[in-house]
Design an enzyme around this catalytic site. Structure first.
Site, PDB file in Angstrom:
ATOM      1  N   GLY A  17       1.255  -1.682  -0.042  1.00  0.00           N
ATOM      2  CA  GLY A  17      -0.156  -0.228   0.015  1.00  0.00           C
ATOM      3  C   GLY A  17       0.364   1.230   0.153  1.00  0.00           C
ATOM      4  O   GLY A  17       0.489   2.089   0.846  1.00  0.00           O
ATOM      5  N   ALA A  18       1.569   1.307  -0.472  1.00  0.00           N
ATOM      6  CA  ALA A  18       2.888   2.706  -0.959  1.00  0.00           C
ATOM      7  C   ALA A  18       2.793   4.022  -1.894  1.00  0.00           C
ATOM      8  O   ALA A  18       3.283   4.434  -2.104  1.00  0.00           O
ATOM      9  CB  ALA A  18       4.596   1.827  -0.650  1.00  0.00           C
ATOM     10  N   SER A  19       1.927   3.351  -2.626  1.00  0.00           N
ATOM     11  CA  SER A  19       1.330   4.949  -3.660  1.00  0.00           C
ATOM     12  C   SER A  19       0.770   5.625  -3.371  1.00  0.00           C
ATOM     13  O   SER A  19       0.934   6.711  -3.524  1.00  0.00           O
ATOM     14  CB  SER A  19       0.318   3.565  -4.676  1.00  0.00           C
ATOM     15  OG  SER A  19      -0.438   3.141  -4.029  1.00  0.00           O
ATOM     16  N   ARG A  20       0.157   5.597  -1.746  1.00  0.00           N
ATOM     17  CA  ARG A  20      -0.154   7.505  -1.606  1.00  0.00           C
ATOM     18  C   ARG A  20      -0.272   6.998  -0.073  1.00  0.00           C
ATOM     19  O   ARG A  20       0.360   5.530   1.074  1.00  0.00           O
ATOM     20  CB  ARG A  20      -1.505   7.139  -2.346  1.00  0.00           C
ATOM     21  CG  ARG A  20      -2.285   5.697  -1.274  1.00  0.00           C
ATOM     22  CD  ARG A  20      -3.663   6.144  -1.650  1.00  0.00           C
ATOM     23  NE  ARG A  20      -4.263   6.136  -3.769  1.00  0.00           N
ATOM     24  CZ  ARG A  20      -4.181   5.764  -4.333  1.00  0.00           C
ATOM     25  NH1 ARG A  20      -4.667   3.784  -3.121  1.00  0.00           N
ATOM     26  NH2 ARG A  20      -4.492   5.319  -5.581  1.00  0.00           N
ATOM     27  N   GLY A  21      -0.427   8.414   0.990  1.00  0.00           N
ATOM     28  CA  GLY A  21      -0.866   7.820   2.164  1.00  0.00           C
ATOM     29  C   GLY A  21       0.413   7.410   3.773  1.00  0.00           C
ATOM     30  O   GLY A  21       1.824   8.215   3.099  1.00  0.00           O
ATOM     31  N   GLY A  23       1.787   4.635   3.681  1.00  0.00           N
ATOM     32  CA  GLY A  23       2.175   4.126   3.176  1.00  0.00           C
ATOM     33  C   GLY A  23       3.705   4.565   2.302  1.00  0.00           C
ATOM     34  O   GLY A  23       5.310   4.153   2.453  1.00  0.00           O
ATOM     35  N   LYS A  42      -2.014  -1.883  -5.403  1.00  0.00           N
ATOM     36  CA  LYS A  42      -2.946  -2.364  -6.118  1.00  0.00           C
ATOM     37  C   LYS A  42      -3.191  -1.305  -7.539  1.00  0.00           C
ATOM     38  O   LYS A  42      -2.549  -1.129  -8.879  1.00  0.00           O
ATOM     39  CB  LYS A  42      -3.866  -2.046  -5.856  1.00  0.00           C
ATOM     40  CG  LYS A  42      -4.333  -4.235  -5.070  1.00  0.00           C
ATOM     41  CD  LYS A  42      -5.684  -3.960  -5.102  1.00  0.00           C
ATOM     42  CE  LYS A  42      -6.445  -3.328  -4.645  1.00  0.00           C
ATOM     43  NZ  LYS A  42      -7.805  -3.354  -4.334  1.00  0.00           N
ATOM     44  N   TYR A 168     -14.468  -4.855  11.042  1.00  0.00           N
ATOM     45  CA  TYR A 168     -13.901  -4.451  10.695  1.00  0.00           C
ATOM     46  C   TYR A 168     -11.813  -4.499  11.542  1.00  0.00           C
ATOM     47  O   TYR A 168     -11.452  -4.257  11.577  1.00  0.00           O
ATOM     48  CB  TYR A 168     -13.370  -2.740  10.487  1.00  0.00           C
ATOM     49  CG  TYR A 168     -12.499  -1.905  10.317  1.00  0.00           C
ATOM     50  CD1 TYR A 168     -11.701  -2.148   9.345  1.00  0.00           C
ATOM     51  CD2 TYR A 168     -12.004  -1.185  11.951  1.00  0.00           C
ATOM     52  CE1 TYR A 168     -10.150  -0.932  10.098  1.00  0.00           C
ATOM     53  CE2 TYR A 168     -11.199   0.082  11.637  1.00  0.00           C
ATOM     54  CZ  TYR A 168     -10.407  -0.449  10.409  1.00  0.00           C
ATOM     55  OH  TYR A 168      -8.953   0.518  10.681  1.00  0.00           O
TER      56      TYR A 168
END
Length: 415
Positions: A17-21, A23, A42, A168
């Site tokens: 999940g490193a493409s944003r935020g 990460g 993804k 959750y």
């Protein structure tokens, strides 16, 4: 802010999940030390609502001084993770650090949560974390100072953190249980820790939960990046810890936390799973201009009354057979004494029904008075007659509207 020390120079960090935020923020912090970063996420093509792709993140990492390897990875897919791990080892010679950041969130109650959402959260949060760890561990064991860091909360078993969103909480605590177990299993070989924020962090997920007014109550993602850095530069003897970002940064000598605030001086919203009650969080969000998209347990308790009672009966007769023969999602916009929005999903899994917007786009929208809704589902008013008399307005597939009469006939025998 926490200064870089160069301790991660040359290290290879695999971040999901490193493409944003958060990460990506951790990736950029490591890149400033000269680290190699595997961007495992993804998003390969631009998302219509979310910023960044694995390729834009990789470009930022290299601009910050690191080396990057963008990999298309859905952490539910063992083949994709395996391929990314193999590419990382081939390109950088090994893996030193794994950051399990990828996560899915859906803050709804048991009856309102479709199994598709339950499977998504368990698949990404719990299974994805376990699987990615399992596939990286053989390579981590070859590293001089290996770490696994999960972005997950301390295991707070107070029931208040379960009652409003059990699915959750189970999924997120699954990540934390991986820390509990793996830290002990690999003690002396791999450091395994968790990191969680003291306050809300401004991310796409937080914008979804609180709307546009939530940002000023948050801290920036950089505080989590600095806290992760403080953990990862420790020796492997630092393990089995459930770290809160603010706590570890105070130990690092950080005193000015206003630098991390989106709006310095503004009251900050505590994050979930800590000591503050969820109803207090919702109240604070509202006081400062945000609209919480979750139930607080008290202030936003579930609706009651004749419509709610009717939906309890509806949920009681849902079945895979009804879903199979209907294949429609219905939204009801009710006016009158018991005004509100409700839905029945007869298209997915074993069906679901409840208050609020449907979990997926509605095929049929029915607008009518709440009194007529009760008559319809009580068998005293057919939808076709209500439509012809002007009491019911239908937008969407008329054929599906007629199919709903089958459910109403079943309900008549239950009332």
């Amino acid at each position: 802010m926490l200064q870089n020390t160069g301790k991660l120079a040359g290290c290879t960090i695999f971040i999901t999940g490193a493409s944003r935020g958060i990460g990506k923020a951790i990736a950029l912090k490591a890149a400033r030390d000269g680290a190699n970063v595997v961007v495992a996420a993804k998003t390969a093509d631009p998302h219509p609502k979310l910023p960044g792709t694995i390729y834009t993140a990789a470009a930022e990492i290299e601009a910050a001084g690191g080396k990057a390897l963008p990999c298309i990875v859905d952490v539910r897919d063992e083949k994709q993770i395996n391929e990314a791990v193999e590419q990382a080892v081939q390109k950088f010679g090994g893996i030193d650090i794994l950051v399990n950041n990828a996560s899915a969130i859906n803050l709804t109650g048991t009856l309102e949560t479709p199994m598709k959402k339950v499977d998504l959260m368990l698949g990404i949060n719990l299974r994805g974390t376990y699987l990615t760890s399992k596939l990286c561990i053989p390579h981590l064991l070859k590293s001089k100072n290996p770490h696994i860091l999960n972005l997950s909360p301390p295991l707070n078993l107070n029931p208040i953190w379960f009652k409003n969103h059990t699915a959750y909480t189970m999924a997120k605590y699954g990540m934390s249980m991986c820390v509990l177990g793996m830290a002990e299993e690999f003690k002396g070989s791999i450091a395994v820790n968790a990191l969680w924020p003291r306050t809300a962090i401004q991310t796409a997920a937080m914008d979804m939960l609180g709307g546009s007014g939530i940002g000023k109550q948050c801290r920036k993602v950089e505080i989590m990046a600095d806290a992760a850095y403080a953990i990862l530069k420790n020796p492997t003897s630092f393990t089995g810890q459930f770290v809160i970002d603010e706590d570890i940064l105070k130990k690092e000598g950080i005193k000015d936390f206003d630098v991390y605030a989106v709006e310095p001086g503004h009251p900050l919203l505590p994050d979930f799973f800590l000591d503050q009650q969820p109803e207090d969080l919702a109240k604070q969000m509202k006081e400062h201009g945000a609209t919480p998209a979750f139930k607080s347990g008290k202030a936003d308790s579930a609706p009651t009354g004749p419509i709610s009672d009717m939906f309890n009966v509806i949920r009681g007769i849902l079945s895979p057979d009804i879903v199979k023969t209907t294949q429609g999602v219905y939204r009801f916009d009710l006016s009158g004494e018991h005004a509100g929005v409700w839905y029945i999903d007869l298209k997915n899994d074993a069906g679901s029904a409840g208050s609020g917007e449907p979990p997926v786009k509605a095929d049929v929208i029915m607008t009518l008075d709440s009194a007529d809704f009760i008559k319809m589902f009580g068998g005293k008013l057919k939808p076709t007659m209500a439509f012809m008399s002007g009491k019911l307005k239908i937008k969407g597939d008329m054929g599906l509207a007629i199919k709903l009469e089958k459910m109403m006939a079943m309900m008549k025998s239950k009332l």
